[in-house]
Design an enzyme around this catalytic site. Structure first.
Site, mmCIF file in Angstrom:
data_model
loop_
_atom_site.group_PDB
_atom_site.id
_atom_site.type_symbol
_atom_site.label_atom_id
_atom_site.label_comp_id
_atom_site.label_asym_id
_atom_site.label_seq_id
_atom_site.Cartn_x
_atom_site.Cartn_y
_atom_site.Cartn_z
ATOM 1 N N LYS A 243 0.866 -1.181 0.000
ATOM 2 C CA LYS A 243 0.000 0.000 0.000
ATOM 3 C C LYS A 243 0.895 1.220 0.000
ATOM 4 O O LYS A 243 2.026 1.174 0.492
ATOM 5 C CB LYS A 243 -0.896 0.013 1.248
ATOM 6 C CG LYS A 243 -2.177 0.764 1.059
ATOM 7 C CD LYS A 243 -3.171 -0.034 0.245
ATOM 8 C CE LYS A 243 -4.492 0.657 0.074
ATOM 9 N NZ LYS A 243 -5.484 -0.281 -0.493
HETATM 10 P P1 NAD Z 1 -12.941 7.252 -3.666
HETATM 11 O O1 NAD Z 1 -12.005 8.335 -3.310
HETATM 12 O O2 NAD Z 1 -13.329 7.064 -5.089
HETATM 13 O O3 NAD Z 1 -14.302 7.426 -2.838
HETATM 14 C C1 NAD Z 1 -14.358 7.568 -1.460
HETATM 15 C C2 NAD Z 1 -15.696 8.189 -1.104
HETATM 16 O O4 NAD Z 1 -15.823 8.243 0.319
HETATM 17 C C3 NAD Z 1 -15.871 9.605 -1.621
HETATM 18 O O5 NAD Z 1 -17.208 9.776 -2.058
HETATM 19 C C4 NAD Z 1 -15.613 10.449 -0.377
HETATM 20 O O6 NAD Z 1 -16.263 11.724 -0.442
HETATM 21 C C5 NAD Z 1 -16.221 9.560 0.673
HETATM 22 N N1 NAD Z 1 -15.768 9.869 2.034
HETATM 23 C C6 NAD Z 1 -14.553 10.280 2.455
HETATM 24 N N2 NAD Z 1 -14.579 10.474 3.788
HETATM 25 C C7 NAD Z 1 -15.833 10.166 4.192
HETATM 26 C C8 NAD Z 1 -16.475 10.159 5.455
HETATM 27 N N3 NAD Z 1 -15.827 10.529 6.570
HETATM 28 N N4 NAD Z 1 -17.764 9.767 5.507
HETATM 29 C C9 NAD Z 1 -18.421 9.407 4.383
HETATM 30 N N5 NAD Z 1 -17.869 9.397 3.177
HETATM 31 C C10 NAD Z 1 -16.592 9.762 3.078
HETATM 32 O O7 NAD Z 1 -12.305 5.906 -3.058
HETATM 33 P P2 NAD Z 1 -12.647 4.406 -3.434
HETATM 34 O O8 NAD Z 1 -11.631 3.936 -4.426
HETATM 35 O O9 NAD Z 1 -14.092 4.285 -3.734
HETATM 36 O O10 NAD Z 1 -12.299 3.665 -2.063
HETATM 37 C C11 NAD Z 1 -13.237 3.561 -1.004
HETATM 38 C C12 NAD Z 1 -12.811 2.462 -0.051
HETATM 39 O O11 NAD Z 1 -12.724 1.238 -0.768
HETATM 40 C C13 NAD Z 1 -11.436 2.654 0.602
HETATM 41 O O12 NAD Z 1 -11.474 2.111 1.909
HETATM 42 C C14 NAD Z 1 -10.522 1.817 -0.259
HETATM 43 O O13 NAD Z 1 -9.363 1.412 0.430
HETATM 44 C C15 NAD Z 1 -11.449 0.666 -0.573
HETATM 45 N N6 NAD Z 1 -11.072 -0.101 -1.769
HETATM 46 C C16 NAD Z 1 -11.003 0.496 -2.996
HETATM 47 C C17 NAD Z 1 -10.683 -0.262 -4.107
HETATM 48 C C18 NAD Z 1 -10.674 0.320 -5.504
HETATM 49 O O14 NAD Z 1 -10.563 -0.458 -6.462
HETATM 50 N N7 NAD Z 1 -10.809 1.618 -5.679
HETATM 51 C C19 NAD Z 1 -10.401 -1.654 -3.967
HETATM 52 C C20 NAD Z 1 -10.482 -2.219 -2.705
HETATM 53 C C21 NAD Z 1 -10.823 -1.430 -1.610
#
Ligand code: NAD
Length: 408
Positions: free
Chosen positions: A97
């Site tokens: 990461k």
């Molecule tokens: P992203 O940045 O596209 O979206 C994150 C969202 O969460 C945004 O809408 C943001 O405004 C919102 N957010 C931030 N802080 C917040 C809070 N305190 N309360 C509510 N909403 C909040 O990120 P993503 O890629 O969608 O990732 C989201 C989660 O999924 C993370 O934990 C990430 O590690 C996990 N994840 C992502 C992937 C991927 O392929 N992108 C894969 C596995 C896990």
């Protein structure tokens, strides 16, 4: 949190003491200072991190996060979880990461590009298609991956698409990668509904974090017939008992860059959102959202952990006493992203690209196999889904380390 969780599973698996540290400590951690020119003429120095947890099964793989709260400890925990996730789904990777402590919303596109290129430059001795491969995570996207690939390729003197995954399809990305994590969440929730003999039609869902993962998960659930009644982002949440029209919400989002202010729903806070009664709760934002303080008030039948580490170990102990709640643990629930990242890497290495049908079919088959293994183990041994998922992953890494032995 990740270490505590590891200890609990290691006790359960009776892993001998002299193997534990080897499994737990990250192999390599790097902290870098990133000076960049800002648009106003000033120079700012940001801090970036990359942790490679283990290299026993192949290169390391994991996302890159842009967020003001990123620390080395957080990145190390996320790298460890990536290791168990890759092993659980049978991918030939260790976990990694990375992150930069910054608020991407407060940087211009030009500043983000300079920061990303500087970070990639600092990482060059540390990464490579057979060493460590990055992907998007919180606060990063396809464009960030394109800048990284370009910087690395310029340095190498030829195009190296396999240096990152989650890049745009036009420069070697895989079709279906952007949607993979959310689509996988939808698939697994649907499987959980089958397991619980629940009808998807008319079931209700609440999604915290309407970003890449949350928005696609919501859409995917809606396609299975589920009614999405509340969603949120960093600015707040919205609620409509009758269901939110996600297509209209996307139009609103395109204009205002936040779900808040959507005309066809009421405003709620993120705290209220998490305790809204629903059939399916999908935390898809940050870690540590379900804590001792709110876990007792959560009212759902399926908790689908789309985010990494959304439930604290303390809250998890309480969840263990609520068997009416079916948990799809994060290492399984959001594995769709790294699975299709693996497909993208394989396609790049072979310069031979698959259709979306092939990608989605292989994704669902990989998830199905992991789901069945975890469910069967959980039932056979009477342990939680989380304990089962982590046990499968950790055991595989332990066995690989044992088989390879210790050099010299
Ligand atoms: P992203 O940045 O596209 O979206 C994150 C969202 O969460 C945004 O809408 C943001 O405004 C919102 N957010 C931030 N802080 C917040 C809070 N305190 N309360 C509510 N909403 C909040 O990120 P993503 O890629 O969608 O990732 C989201 C989660 O999924 C993370 O934990 C990430 O590690 C996990 N994840 C992502 C992937 C991927 O392929 N992108 C894969 C596995 C896990």
């Amino acid at each position: 949190m990740a270490c505590k969780q590891f200890d609990v599973v290691a006790d359960y698996l009776q892993i001998p003491g002299n193997e534990r540290a080897r499994l737990m400590y990250p192999k390599r951690s790097l902290t870098v200072a990133l000076p960049i020119h800002c648009d106003d003429g000033s120079t700012r120095v940001f801090t970036g991190y990359r942790v490679q947890h283990h290299l026993t099964l192949g290169p390391t793989k994991g996302g890159l996060r842009y967020h003001p709260d990123v620390t080395l400890g957080e990145v190390a925990a996320l790298a460890m979880w990536m290791s168990w996730k890759c092993a659980l789904t049978g991918l030939p990777y260790g976990g990694a990461k990375g992150g930069i402590e910054c608020d991407p919303r407060k940087l211009s596109t030009a500043e983000l590009e300079r920061l990303t290129r500087r970070f990639t430059q600092e990482m060059i001795p540390f990464i490579g298609p057979q060493v460590d491969v990055m992907a998007p995570d919180l606060g990063t996207n396809e464009q960030v991956m394109a800048w990284m690939m370009d910087t690395y390729s310029v340095y190498m003197g030829h195009s190296v698409p396999s240096i990152v995954t989650g890049k745009p399809v036009g420069i070697g990305g895989s079709v279906g990668r952007r949607e993979a994590t959310g689509r996988g969440v939808g698939y697994l929730v649907n499987r959980a509904m089958d397991t619980l003999r629940m009808e998807a039609d008319g079931a209700t869902a609440v999604v915290q974090g309407y970003g890449n993962v949350g928005s696609i998960a919501a859409l995917s659930l809606a396609k299975y017939g589920v009614r999405v009644i509340a969603v949120s982002d960093a600015y707040g949440g919205i609620y409509n008992r009758k269901g939110i029209n996600l297509w209209k919400l996307d139009e609103h989002l395109a204009k205002s860059k936040t779900v808040t202010g959507f005309a066809e729903a009421d405003a709620i806070t993120n705290e209220q959102l998490l305790i809204t009664p629903c059939d399916i709760l999908v935390p898809a934002a940050l870690e540590r959202q379900i804590t001792e303080a709110n876990v007792g008030k959560i009212q759902c039948r399926i908790l689908a952990e789309a985010a990494n580490g959304p439930t604290t170990p303390e809250a998890d102990l309480i969840l263990d006493k609520r068997p009416e709640m079916f948990i799809i643990p994060d290492v399984l629930c959001n594995a769709g992203g790294v699975i299709v990242s693996y497909f993208e890497w394989v396609q790049d290495l072979q310069s031979f690209f698959w259709t979306e049908t092939e990608v989605v079919d292989k994704l669902f088959r990989t998830l199905e196999s992991a789901y069945i293994q975890v469910l069967n183990m959980s039932r056979k041994r009477n342990i939680s889904m989380r304990m089962a998922a982590l046990s499968v992953g950790i055991k595989r890494v332990q066995e690989a380390k044992r088989t390879r032995g210790l050099f010299p």
